[in-house]
Motif scaffolding. Structure first.
Motif, mmCIF file in Angstrom:
data_model
loop_
_atom_site.group_PDB
_atom_site.id
_atom_site.type_symbol
_atom_site.label_atom_id
_atom_site.label_comp_id
_atom_site.label_asym_id
_atom_site.label_seq_id
_atom_site.Cartn_x
_atom_site.Cartn_y
_atom_site.Cartn_z
ATOM 1 N N TRP A 1 71.096 34.333 51.386
ATOM 2 C CA TRP A 1 70.011 35.062 52.044
ATOM 3 C C TRP A 1 69.200 34.171 52.973
ATOM 4 O O TRP A 1 68.884 34.556 54.089
ATOM 5 C CB TRP A 1 69.117 35.681 50.976
ATOM 6 N N ALA A 2 68.843 32.976 52.522
ATOM 7 C CA ALA A 2 67.934 32.151 53.312
ATOM 8 C C ALA A 2 68.309 30.673 53.333
ATOM 9 O O ALA A 2 67.503 29.848 53.733
ATOM 10 C CB ALA A 2 66.515 32.319 52.805
ATOM 11 N N GLY A 3 69.495 30.307 52.880
ATOM 12 C CA GLY A 3 69.945 28.930 52.992
ATOM 13 C C GLY A 3 69.439 28.014 51.885
ATOM 14 O O GLY A 3 69.018 28.448 50.815
ATOM 15 N N TRP A 4 69.481 26.727 52.207
ATOM 16 C CA TRP A 4 69.143 25.704 51.212
ATOM 17 C C TRP A 4 67.712 25.753 50.696
ATOM 18 O O TRP A 4 67.493 25.544 49.497
ATOM 19 C CB TRP A 4 69.476 24.315 51.756
ATOM 20 N N PRO A 5 66.711 25.986 51.540
ATOM 21 C CA PRO A 5 65.344 26.023 50.983
ATOM 22 C C PRO A 5 65.178 27.093 49.901
ATOM 23 O O PRO A 5 64.556 26.854 48.862
ATOM 24 C CB PRO A 5 64.467 26.327 52.198
ATOM 25 N N ALA A 6 65.768 28.266 50.121
ATOM 26 C CA ALA A 6 65.665 29.337 49.132
ATOM 27 C C ALA A 6 66.465 29.008 47.877
ATOM 28 O O ALA A 6 66.031 29.287 46.756
ATOM 29 C CB ALA A 6 66.141 30.653 49.734
ATOM 30 N N MET B 1 69.826 22.022 61.600
ATOM 31 C CA MET B 1 68.866 22.300 60.552
ATOM 32 C C MET B 1 68.065 23.542 60.937
ATOM 33 O O MET B 1 67.595 23.654 62.062
ATOM 34 C CB MET B 1 67.947 21.098 60.384
ATOM 35 N N PRO B 2 67.878 24.466 59.999
ATOM 36 C CA PRO B 2 67.159 25.693 60.331
ATOM 37 C C PRO B 2 65.673 25.430 60.582
ATOM 38 O O PRO B 2 65.074 24.516 60.013
ATOM 39 C CB PRO B 2 67.354 26.582 59.102
ATOM 40 N N GLN B 3 65.121 26.251 61.439
ATOM 41 C CA GLN B 3 63.695 26.160 61.757
ATOM 42 C C GLN B 3 62.860 26.613 60.561
ATOM 43 O O GLN B 3 63.244 27.527 59.839
ATOM 44 C CB GLN B 3 63.381 27.053 62.958
ATOM 45 N N LEU B 4 61.719 25.983 60.391
ATOM 46 C CA LEU B 4 60.802 26.372 59.328
ATOM 47 C C LEU B 4 59.855 27.427 59.884
ATOM 48 O O LEU B 4 58.878 27.106 60.554
ATOM 49 C CB LEU B 4 60.033 25.148 58.824
ATOM 50 N N THR B 5 60.175 28.690 59.632
ATOM 51 C CA THR B 5 59.393 29.802 60.154
ATOM 52 C C THR B 5 58.696 30.524 59.016
ATOM 53 O O THR B 5 58.927 30.226 57.835
ATOM 54 C CB THR B 5 60.301 30.791 60.906
ATOM 55 N N ALA B 6 57.867 31.486 59.384
ATOM 56 C CA ALA B 6 57.179 32.288 58.370
ATOM 57 C C ALA B 6 58.178 33.094 57.546
ATOM 58 O O ALA B 6 57.993 33.285 56.338
ATOM 59 C CB ALA B 6 56.164 33.205 59.033
ATOM 60 N N THR B 7 59.242 33.543 58.189
ATOM 61 C CA THR B 7 60.271 34.287 57.464
ATOM 62 C C THR B 7 60.949 33.403 56.427
ATOM 63 O O THR B 7 61.163 33.820 55.285
ATOM 64 C CB THR B 7 61.319 34.838 58.449
ATOM 65 N N THR B 8 61.274 32.181 56.815
ATOM 66 C CA THR B 8 61.909 31.254 55.881
ATOM 67 C C THR B 8 60.984 30.921 54.719
ATOM 68 O O THR B 8 61.416 30.877 53.562
ATOM 69 C CB THR B 8 62.317 29.956 56.603
ATOM 70 N N LEU B 9 59.709 30.713 55.017
ATOM 71 C CA LEU B 9 58.744 30.430 53.938
ATOM 72 C C LEU B 9 58.583 31.627 53.000
ATOM 73 O O LEU B 9 58.485 31.461 51.783
ATOM 74 C CB LEU B 9 57.396 30.035 54.536
ATOM 75 N N GLY B 10 58.548 32.825 53.569
ATOM 76 C CA GLY B 10 58.443 34.021 52.738
ATOM 77 C C GLY B 10 59.658 34.206 51.851
ATOM 78 O O GLY B 10 59.536 34.542 50.666
ATOM 79 N N ARG B 11 60.830 33.988 52.426
ATOM 80 C CA ARG B 11 62.052 34.114 51.634
ATOM 81 C C ARG B 11 62.141 33.031 50.567
ATOM 82 O O ARG B 11 62.628 33.273 49.464
ATOM 83 C CB ARG B 11 63.274 34.044 52.543
ATOM 84 N N THR B 12 61.655 31.853 50.883
ATOM 85 C CA THR B 12 61.650 30.769 49.900
ATOM 86 C C THR B 12 60.704 31.090 48.744
ATOM 87 O O THR B 12 61.033 30.870 47.575
ATOM 88 C CB THR B 12 61.269 29.443 50.574
ATOM 89 N N ALA B 13 59.542 31.633 49.054
ATOM 90 C CA ALA B 13 58.598 32.027 47.995
ATOM 91 C C ALA B 13 59.169 33.155 47.142
ATOM 92 O O ALA B 13 59.035 33.149 45.906
ATOM 93 C CB ALA B 13 57.270 32.450 48.609
ATOM 94 N N ALA B 14 59.816 34.119 47.780
ATOM 95 C CA ALA B 14 60.446 35.207 47.026
ATOM 96 C C ALA B 14 61.572 34.676 46.150
ATOM 97 O O ALA B 14 61.773 35.148 45.022
ATOM 98 C CB ALA B 14 60.974 36.265 47.988
ATOM 99 N N SER B 15 62.305 33.692 46.647
ATOM 100 C CA SER B 15 63.390 33.096 45.865
ATOM 101 C C SER B 15 62.851 32.336 44.661
ATOM 102 O O SER B 15 63.460 32.349 43.593
ATOM 103 C CB SER B 15 64.218 32.167 46.743
ATOM 104 N N LEU B 16 61.709 31.676 44.835
ATOM 105 C CA LEU B 16 61.076 31.002 43.700
ATOM 106 C C LEU B 16 60.707 32.018 42.619
ATOM 107 O O LEU B 16 60.974 31.799 41.432
ATOM 108 C CB LEU B 16 59.840 30.234 44.160
#
Length: 123
Positions: free
Chosen positions: A55-60, A1-16
């Motif tokens: 780009w960022a996996g399942w969360p995105a 499972m990927p780590q929940l980092t600031a990069t992942t959160l930023g990419r998830t917000a951009a994907s939203l």
């Protein structure tokens, strides 16, 4: 499972945000030039979902899917002046709504190797 980092959160917000934009553009433009407006809008949703998953996996991917579905739902309801972008009982509107859900669902079924950038095993 990927780590929940600031990069992942930023990419998830951009994907939203990207999903919201794709859903809004598709809801407004799907009836523009029949049938090509619908085809292009569904291709846009498919491209956004596939790109965000790569780009960022399942969360995105989930964030982009939620963005598309929220935009379609909100813009499909009746506006304050009584205007509607997706009329009830209209075949083009149903094709847009169901087609967007099918496009998003089809990206969930894409094999992982299509969206991951890992080199093949060396012999």
């Amino acid at each position: 499972m990927p780590q929940l980092t600031a990069t992942t959160l930023g990419r998830t917000a951009a994907s939203l945000g990207t999903g919201l934009l794709a859903g809004a553009i598709g809801t407004v433009m799907h009836r523009s030039i029949r049938p090509w407006g619908l085809v292009l809008c569904l291709a846009l949703v498919l491209a956004v979902a596939l790109t965000t998953r790569a780009w960022a996996g399942w969360p995105a991917y989930v964030a982009a899917s939620v963005g598309v579905l929220v935009a379609v739902q909100v813009l499909s309801s009746e506006g304050p002046g009584g205007d509607v972008l997706v009329p009830a009982g209209d075949g083009w509107g149903w094709a847009w709504v169901i087609g967007a859900v099918v496009a998003l669902g089809s990206v969930a079924l894409v094999p992982r190797r299509w969206v991951e950038d890992t080199p093949p095993d060396a012999p």
